[in-house]
Write an enzyme that holds these catalytic residues in place. Structure first.
Site, PDB file in Angstrom:
ATOM      1  N   LYS A   1      32.842  32.630 -10.736  1.00 45.98           N
ATOM      2  CA  LYS A   1      31.561  31.916 -10.744  1.00 45.98           C
ATOM      3  C   LYS A   1      30.532  32.662 -11.586  1.00 45.98           C
ATOM      4  O   LYS A   1      30.410  33.875 -11.496  1.00 45.98           O
ATOM      5  CB  LYS A   1      31.026  31.795  -9.310  1.00 45.98           C
ATOM      6  CG  LYS A   1      31.855  30.899  -8.398  1.00 45.98           C
ATOM      7  CD  LYS A   1      31.551  29.440  -8.683  1.00 45.98           C
ATOM      8  CE  LYS A   1      32.065  28.511  -7.609  1.00 45.98           C
ATOM      9  NZ  LYS A   1      31.237  28.426  -6.431  1.00 45.98           N
TER      10      LYS A   1
ATOM     11  N   CYS B   1     -10.390  39.248  -6.079  1.00 46.78           N
ATOM     12  CA  CYS B   1     -11.165  40.456  -5.844  1.00 46.78           C
ATOM     13  C   CYS B   1     -12.219  40.491  -6.944  1.00 46.78           C
ATOM     14  O   CYS B   1     -11.880  40.564  -8.121  1.00 46.78           O
ATOM     15  CB  CYS B   1     -10.275  41.696  -5.925  1.00 46.78           C
ATOM     16  SG  CYS B   1     -11.254  43.217  -5.940  1.00 46.78           S
TER      17      CYS B   1
ATOM     18  N   SER C   1      41.871  24.857  -2.255  1.00 47.06           N
ATOM     19  CA  SER C   1      40.597  25.295  -2.836  1.00 47.06           C
ATOM     20  C   SER C   1      40.839  26.608  -3.562  1.00 47.06           C
ATOM     21  O   SER C   1      41.963  27.097  -3.594  1.00 47.06           O
ATOM     22  CB  SER C   1      39.565  25.573  -1.762  1.00 47.06           C
ATOM     23  OG  SER C   1      39.460  24.514  -0.897  1.00 47.06           O
TER      24      SER C   1
ATOM     25  N   ASP D   1      26.352  28.663  -0.559  1.00 50.60           N
ATOM     26  CA  ASP D   1      27.342  29.723  -0.805  1.00 50.60           C
ATOM     27  C   ASP D   1      26.828  31.051  -0.273  1.00 50.60           C
ATOM     28  O   ASP D   1      27.573  31.853   0.280  1.00 50.60           O
ATOM     29  CB  ASP D   1      27.590  29.895  -2.314  1.00 50.60           C
ATOM     30  CG  ASP D   1      28.589  28.871  -2.825  1.00 50.60           C
ATOM     31  OD1 ASP D   1      29.200  28.186  -1.992  1.00 50.60           O
ATOM     32  OD2 ASP D   1      28.735  28.758  -4.053  1.00 50.60           O
TER      33      ASP D   1
ATOM     34  N   ARG E   1      40.754  14.122  -2.759  1.00 53.12           N
ATOM     35  CA  ARG E   1      41.233  15.328  -2.121  1.00 53.12           C
ATOM     36  C   ARG E   1      41.168  15.270  -0.593  1.00 53.12           C
ATOM     37  O   ARG E   1      42.044  15.776   0.097  1.00 53.12           O
ATOM     38  CB  ARG E   1      40.399  16.498  -2.629  1.00 53.12           C
ATOM     39  CG  ARG E   1      40.752  17.760  -1.941  1.00 53.12           C
ATOM     40  CD  ARG E   1      40.029  18.884  -2.567  1.00 53.12           C
ATOM     41  NE  ARG E   1      39.382  19.665  -1.532  1.00 53.12           N
ATOM     42  CZ  ARG E   1      38.962  20.888  -1.710  1.00 53.12           C
ATOM     43  NH1 ARG E   1      39.079  21.434  -2.881  1.00 53.12           N
ATOM     44  NH2 ARG E   1      38.419  21.540  -0.742  1.00 53.12           N
TER      45      ARG E   1
ATOM     46  N   LYS F   1      35.550  25.420 -15.157  1.00 53.29           N
ATOM     47  CA  LYS F   1      35.565  24.759 -13.845  1.00 53.29           C
ATOM     48  C   LYS F   1      34.560  23.612 -13.883  1.00 53.29           C
ATOM     49  O   LYS F   1      33.369  23.826 -14.084  1.00 53.29           O
ATOM     50  CB  LYS F   1      35.194  25.758 -12.751  1.00 53.29           C
ATOM     51  CG  LYS F   1      35.350  25.200 -11.353  1.00 53.29           C
ATOM     52  CD  LYS F   1      35.242  26.324 -10.324  1.00 53.29           C
ATOM     53  CE  LYS F   1      35.660  25.868  -8.942  1.00 53.29           C
ATOM     54  NZ  LYS F   1      34.875  24.771  -8.401  1.00 53.29           N
TER      55      LYS F   1
HETATM   56  S1  IVH Z   1      42.890  24.107 -11.164  1.00 49.20           S
HETATM   57  C1  IVH Z   1      43.924  25.371  -6.404  1.00 49.20           C
HETATM   58  N1  IVH Z   1      41.121  23.657 -12.983  1.00 49.20           N
HETATM   59  O1  IVH Z   1      37.931  23.300  -8.428  1.00 49.20           O
HETATM   60  C2  IVH Z   1      43.168  24.440  -7.203  1.00 49.20           C
HETATM   61  N2  IVH Z   1      40.538  23.170 -10.757  1.00 49.20           N
HETATM   62  O2  IVH Z   1      37.816  25.161  -5.996  1.00 49.20           O
HETATM   63  C3  IVH Z   1      43.210  24.835  -8.638  1.00 49.20           C
HETATM   64  N3  IVH Z   1      38.256  22.270 -10.520  1.00 49.20           N
HETATM   65  O3  IVH Z   1      39.325  21.318  -6.039  1.00 49.20           O
HETATM   66  C4  IVH Z   1      42.928  23.693  -9.468  1.00 49.20           C
HETATM   67  N4  IVH Z   1      37.746  22.295 -12.645  1.00 49.20           N
HETATM   68  O4  IVH Z   1      38.901  20.115  -8.183  1.00 49.20           O
HETATM   69  C5  IVH Z   1      41.393  23.602 -11.681  1.00 49.20           C
HETATM   70  N5  IVH Z   1      39.668  23.305 -14.756  1.00 49.20           N
HETATM   71  C6  IVH Z   1      39.942  23.237 -13.448  1.00 49.20           C
HETATM   72  C7  IVH Z   1      39.001  22.763 -12.524  1.00 49.20           C
HETATM   73  C8  IVH Z   1      39.329  22.742 -11.176  1.00 49.20           C
HETATM   74  C9  IVH Z   1      37.323  21.985 -11.444  1.00 49.20           C
HETATM   75  C10 IVH Z   1      38.099  22.076  -9.064  1.00 49.20           C
HETATM   76  C11 IVH Z   1      39.264  21.432  -8.423  1.00 49.20           C
HETATM   77  C12 IVH Z   1      39.461  22.157  -7.116  1.00 49.20           C
HETATM   78  C13 IVH Z   1      38.352  23.133  -7.099  1.00 49.20           C
HETATM   79  C14 IVH Z   1      38.847  24.447  -6.584  1.00 49.20           C
END
Ligand code: IVH
Length: 674
Positions: A320, A433, A83, A38, A138, A117
């Site tokens: 993040k 030293c 994404s 990243d 995906r 997430k």
């Molecule tokens: S909502 C537009 N909720 O994060 C996508 N995604 O970077 C929004 N992910 O590929 C999806 N936990 O697989 C959502 N609680 C969550 C999530 C989640 C992991 C992943 C998802 C997506 C990626 C996006």
């Protein structure tokens, strides 16, 4: 940087990132941490922003990860799998809010929906008239792989949507449910333990293991691996069926899916940030790995209106948590001399934020470590920081070299006092030293003497100690007691109040507890626990200073290395002179009255918060009575002192080990009776 330099750098960054992405997304292997990648991507994005004419369509910044693997049927997604753009702190969340507010009608009511997430792999499940007909990975967002046979083995997803009053519409026509396939941390560890026992290669992390499993062509193998599906989205032909994300989560649960309980609606960025902070601190307690939150506009009509930019929706972001790794450049490598004389190479870095704080220096440990990792001045390196531990250089990124990097050469002399560096034993890792009077060693020693676990002198940190040494007001720890407010006031750093405060802080520590004083002397190999053992056994500094190696070794927990080091310290003329100076200043540690005390030989762990004592105070009391204070429960622990708000796991462990538990009252009684 001029354009041609930028162009070279961009080409190298792209190659490295592409290589990482291929390994990570296609082969399910990891060539570096996600955070490090990243960080490289961040540099690339910034360079491309500065030189937009250098952007090409094949740049990693311009596409969604992962090509489908051959071997599975490829299926087009009805709705593209997007994404998320990353944001890293409150100001970036607010900037996102500002951007979307500008686009939406002025009277829109903005609410946010946030969920944890999950670190797994995204999967779309298609239900026709309530029946699961297809599972699709995906892939590149447009086309994924048909993994229906494999995902059917995941017990946490329904093969037919549960019928629930009020939610019947989802069982009519097409309902697509999206979510994350995850492997739990505990299952991952158990799997690796089993593989280690079978002599098989170990898996890198739960995410890669889950992804690798789902792409197995043999569903039987998948069934034997513990995977879970945690849902976060529903797509219907008619968007009116799913008006808000809050309603989507409710529906998911009613239809038989697992959806994170923590997910909720927030009315302001402030509340969102509180939620983020909470889950950042609690993330270890989750069964799966996470690196942040997903934040979406709750109202899906507004969300749709906001549209898509590139590969990400405008109406959602990933917040993040502070990464524990980042990449940056080594500007220089210098030698730091420690209080025992150890000459440690330290990397001076271009400042970079790691785990929430700016890092400018990282230890390189010793000469052989630098040579083994081949870290050069000018290298781009991966920096790692875990918790509040000193940052480390993990490795240089050799492919980013342009030939201008300079290999490290260990200097032969101390950079401060120019004395020739030596190794006491050929096998020693560190050059030292040997000059006891080296100014660098002096300030580290004084800083250590004043530190929290030693004499705990407030206001005597690194910067003030250096100022005092540079002004020649002090040369050693005993000199600090000679300081007067008038003398200190002459230094730029001090005003009347601060000078008075420092001097009285120092003067208040003239009769410190013996173990603190011993620790503060900075004898090699003598940490707080050893200092306590020495204090409890010898009871006064005089007795300790004349102890023979044999007498020292007789103490439980003290081996020959420590015994020799202590005896040697008390035989060095400079050290004896230091003790004499302390004596002249009437600085002398208190004698320990009771040998051992009632707690001698007993091991204690304190858990939860006590009402009358701080954790450190409790530790000090235990040590003063001869007991051993431990930070974690073990077989040898005799007592667990239990305060308020105690985690169930600690108590369960104590019960399992049969450790005797004391409440605060019982503990205080034990102390006062000893
Ligand atoms: S909502 C537009 N909720 O994060 C996508 N995604 O970077 C929004 N992910 O590929 C999806 N936990 O697989 C959502 N609680 C969550 C999530 C989640 C992991 C992943 C998802 C997506 C990626 C996006």
């Amino acid at each position: 940087m001029n354009k041609s330099q930028a162009s070279d750098r961009i080409a190298k960054l792209r190659e490295l990132i592409n290589d990482y992405r291929y390994h990570y997304h296609v082969l399910d292997e990891s060539t570096m941490s996600e955070a490090a990648a990243d960080s490289l991507k961040h540099e690339l994005t910034q360079l491309e922003a500065e030189f937009p004419e250098l952007i090409t369509s094949d740049s990693p910044t311009q596409r969604v990860a992962g090509a489908p693997l051959p071997g599975f049927t490829q299926v087009e997604h009805r709705t593209r799998m997007l994404s998320l753009n990353d944001v890293f702190d409150e100001s970036e969340v607010r900037a996102w809010e500002e951007r979307i507010k500008k686009i939406l009608p002025a009277n829109s009511i903005l609410e946010y929906f946030a969920d944890i997430k999950m670190d797994g792999l995204a999967c779309a499940l298609v239900y026709e008239d309530g029946l699961l007909v297809r599972g699709i990975t995906r892939g590149d967002g447009f086309v994924g792989e048909d993994v229906t046979m494999n995902i059917r083995t995941i017990e946490s997803l329904p093969l037919r949507l549960r019928s629930s009053p009020g939610y019947e519409k989802f069982a009519i026509g097409r309902t697509e449910v999206r979510g994350e396939i995850v492997m739990y941390k505990s299952d991952f560890e158990a799997l690796n333990t089993q593989r280690a026992a079978e002599g098989k290669p170990l898996f890198a992390n739960p995410r890669n293991t889950a992804a690798g499993t789902i792409r197995q062509l043999n569903p039987q193998l998948v069934a034997n691996r513990p995977l879970h599906f945690r849902a976060y989205d529903i797509y219907r032909e008619d968007p009116v069926d799913t008006p808000t994300n809050e309603y989507v989560y409710e529906s998911l649960r009613m239809l038989g899916f697992l959806a994170n309980k923590a997910a909720s609606v927030f009315k302001s960025v402030e509340l969102l940030m509180q939620f983020a902070e909470l889950w950042d601190s609690k993330r270890q307690s989750l069964v799966f790995n996470t690196d942040g939150l997903v934040i979406k506009v709750n109202n899906r009509e507004l969300y749709r209106r906001l549209g898509v930019v590139g590969k990400a929706p405008r109406g959602a972001v990933a917040l993040k948590y502070a990464a524990e790794q980042a990449t940056t450049k080594v500007k220089d490598i210098f030698i730091s001399i420690g209080r025992t004389g150890a000459a440690t190479p330290v990397a001076m870095l271009e400042p970079v934020v790691v785990a929430g704080s700016t890092v400018q220096m990282a230890t390189l440990h010793n000469e052989s470590e630098v040579l083994r990792k081949d870290i050069r001045v000018g290298d781009t390196v991966i920096i790692h920081k875990a918790g509040d531990i000193i940052p480390e250089v993990v490795e240089p990124l050799m492919t980013l070299r342009d030939g201008s990097e300079k290999p490290f050469v260990m200097p032969a002399h101390c950079p401060d006092c120019t004395t020739k560096l030596v190794k006491y034993k050929a096998a020693d890792a560190a050059w030292r030293c040997p000059n006891e009077a080296c100014p660098s060693r002096a300030w580290k020693r004084i800083e250590h003497f004043a530190s929290k676990s030693a004499l705990d002198i407030e206001g005597l940190g690194e910067k003030n100690v250096i100022a005092l040494i540079n002004s020649k007001l002090v040369k050693d720890a005993a000199d600090i007691y000679k300081l007067t407010p008038e003398a200190v006031l002459k230094l730029d750093r001090f005003a009347e109040i601060s000078a008075n405060k420092l001097v009285s802080a120092i003067q208040s520590k003239k009769q410190p507890p013996l173990y603190r004083f011993i620790y503060g002397l900075g004898i090699r190999h003598v940490g707080v626990q050893t200092a306590t053992d020495l204090a409890n056994n010898f009871r006064s500094l005089e007795t300790l200073s004349t102890a023979t190696i044999g007498e020292l070794e007789r103490i439980d927990g003290i081996g020959s290395v420590v015994a020799e080091s202590v005896a040697e310290w008390f035989s060095e003329p400079v050290n004896l002179k230091l003790l004499q100076s302390f004596n002249e200043q009437e600085v002398w540690p208190c004698e320990v009255k009771k040998v051992g005390g009632k707690l001698a030989g007993f091991h204690f762990v304190v858990t939860g918060s006590l009402e009358t004592l701080g954790r450190e105070e409790a530790a000090e009391k235990i040590r003063l009575h001869g007991g051993v204070f431990q930070s974690s429960l073990g077989k040898e622990t005799d007592y667990l002192v239990v305060g308020a708000k105690v985690g169930a796991s600690k108590l369960a462990k104590a019960n399992k080990l049969g450790t005797k538990q004391l409440n605060e009252q019982e503990f205080l009684k034990l102390l006062s009776s000893s």
